[in-house]
Design an enzyme around this catalytic site. Sequence first.
Site, PDB file in Angstrom:
ATOM      1  N   HIS A 214      13.267 -37.284   8.525  1.00  0.00           N
ATOM      2  CA  HIS A 214      14.566 -36.690   8.356  1.00  0.00           C
ATOM      3  C   HIS A 214      15.390 -37.104   9.534  1.00  0.00           C
ATOM      4  O   HIS A 214      16.674 -37.651   9.134  1.00  0.00           O
ATOM      5  CB  HIS A 214      14.590 -35.268   8.522  1.00  0.00           C
ATOM      6  CG  HIS A 214      15.885 -34.530   8.260  1.00  0.00           C
ATOM      7  ND1 HIS A 214      16.342 -33.955   9.198  1.00  0.00           N
ATOM      8  CD2 HIS A 214      16.344 -33.927   7.122  1.00  0.00           C
ATOM      9  CE1 HIS A 214      17.531 -33.524   8.855  1.00  0.00           C
ATOM     10  NE2 HIS A 214      17.560 -33.515   7.654  1.00  0.00           N
ATOM     11  N   GLU A 254       9.067 -26.989   9.214  1.00  0.00           N
ATOM     12  CA  GLU A 254      10.357 -27.697   8.714  1.00  0.00           C
ATOM     13  C   GLU A 254      11.220 -28.448  10.011  1.00  0.00           C
ATOM     14  O   GLU A 254      12.210 -27.879  10.140  1.00  0.00           O
ATOM     15  CB  GLU A 254      11.029 -26.779   7.757  1.00  0.00           C
ATOM     16  CG  GLU A 254      10.571 -26.391   6.705  1.00  0.00           C
ATOM     17  CD  GLU A 254      11.313 -25.670   5.780  1.00  0.00           C
ATOM     18  OE1 GLU A 254      12.360 -26.270   5.337  1.00  0.00           O
ATOM     19  OE2 GLU A 254      10.937 -24.444   5.284  1.00  0.00           O
ATOM     20  N   HIS A 256      13.947 -30.652  11.696  1.00  0.00           N
ATOM     21  CA  HIS A 256      14.891 -31.232  11.397  1.00  0.00           C
ATOM     22  C   HIS A 256      15.573 -32.114  12.289  1.00  0.00           C
ATOM     23  O   HIS A 256      15.045 -33.301  12.837  1.00  0.00           O
ATOM     24  CB  HIS A 256      16.182 -30.288  10.823  1.00  0.00           C
ATOM     25  CG  HIS A 256      15.669 -29.782   9.674  1.00  0.00           C
ATOM     26  ND1 HIS A 256      15.677 -30.355   8.388  1.00  0.00           N
ATOM     27  CD2 HIS A 256      15.215 -28.617   9.162  1.00  0.00           C
ATOM     28  CE1 HIS A 256      15.501 -29.851   7.377  1.00  0.00           C
ATOM     29  NE2 HIS A 256      15.133 -28.450   7.761  1.00  0.00           N
ATOM     30  N   GLU A 271      13.143 -25.041  11.496  1.00  0.00           N
ATOM     31  CA  GLU A 271      13.739 -24.379  10.642  1.00  0.00           C
ATOM     32  C   GLU A 271      13.022 -22.998  10.629  1.00  0.00           C
ATOM     33  O   GLU A 271      13.593 -21.777  10.337  1.00  0.00           O
ATOM     34  CB  GLU A 271      14.063 -24.726   9.419  1.00  0.00           C
ATOM     35  CG  GLU A 271      15.198 -24.131   8.622  1.00  0.00           C
ATOM     36  CD  GLU A 271      15.765 -24.895   7.337  1.00  0.00           C
ATOM     37  OE1 GLU A 271      16.528 -24.033   6.532  1.00  0.00           O
ATOM     38  OE2 GLU A 271      15.636 -25.876   7.185  1.00  0.00           O
TER      39      GLU A 271
END
Length: 282
Positions: A214, A254, A256, A271
């Site tokens: 990401h 998660e 990022h 996240e």
Amino acid sequence: MSHTEISGPGEGPYGVAVADGVVWTTLVHAGAVVRLSADGPQRFELAAPESRPMVITSSGAGVWFARSGDGHIGHIDAAGNVSAVAVPGSPYGVCVGPDGALWCTLMDTDQVARVAADGVVTTYPIGVAGAFPAVITASDELWFTLNQGNAIGRMTTAGAVTTYPLPTSGAGPVGISAGGSSVWFVELQADQAGRITADGKIEEFPLPTGSKPHAVVATEDGGCWITLWGSGSLARLDAGGSVVSVFELGAGSEPHGLAVDADGSVWVALENGSLAHIHAGE
């Protein structure tokens, strides 16, 4: 590795920046920004719950960030004053350009915008319809990913654009970071990292299947750090594009955005509500 709890359930730390040694993160689902101080997290409410603050970048001792939900670029200075500038589109990537101005991508209008110190906004078309410009970075020029255009864009501060198609179709590039003599980027849909040189040469490097890279930050030694959103981990690549270390951040984390501190340590926005800190030398 350590973790610092930043937010409540569902608020979603997303972007990370380090400004003069101070760590900042955006809470994409809460409409807030958090600064880590010596006394713990300090929260700045944006008075706009729908603002969706996402990518964030340092500017001296303060930060700029994209408010993707309500079409603004937000700013918090060293004294904690919060302000915003409206832009004609939905911003996502932000960076300070070689001219000292703030530059951002406008995902829904296929443009890049320049925000001057006096708040004047100038927009430049990228010339590719439906390309969905995502993250932007700066060297002597501006570089950005075209998530749906499957290409890397390059722009001068005068607005002249060159695009470089990716070798892999449907790669879905997102993160990008300039460093040294090349620019690193990641291909979320192709599970690959990529590198482009000043003359437009592109190399691609495989990452684990399903890792969905990401964000990326280039490092001084020619390598980079990459968040692997799909596998909940962080990877370190050397200058040859080989994965030399992987840090597991936890199931459902998660990851990022990420940022590298002056001491070489890495901060990652998770996240699930925390920031992970990988200390230098781990």
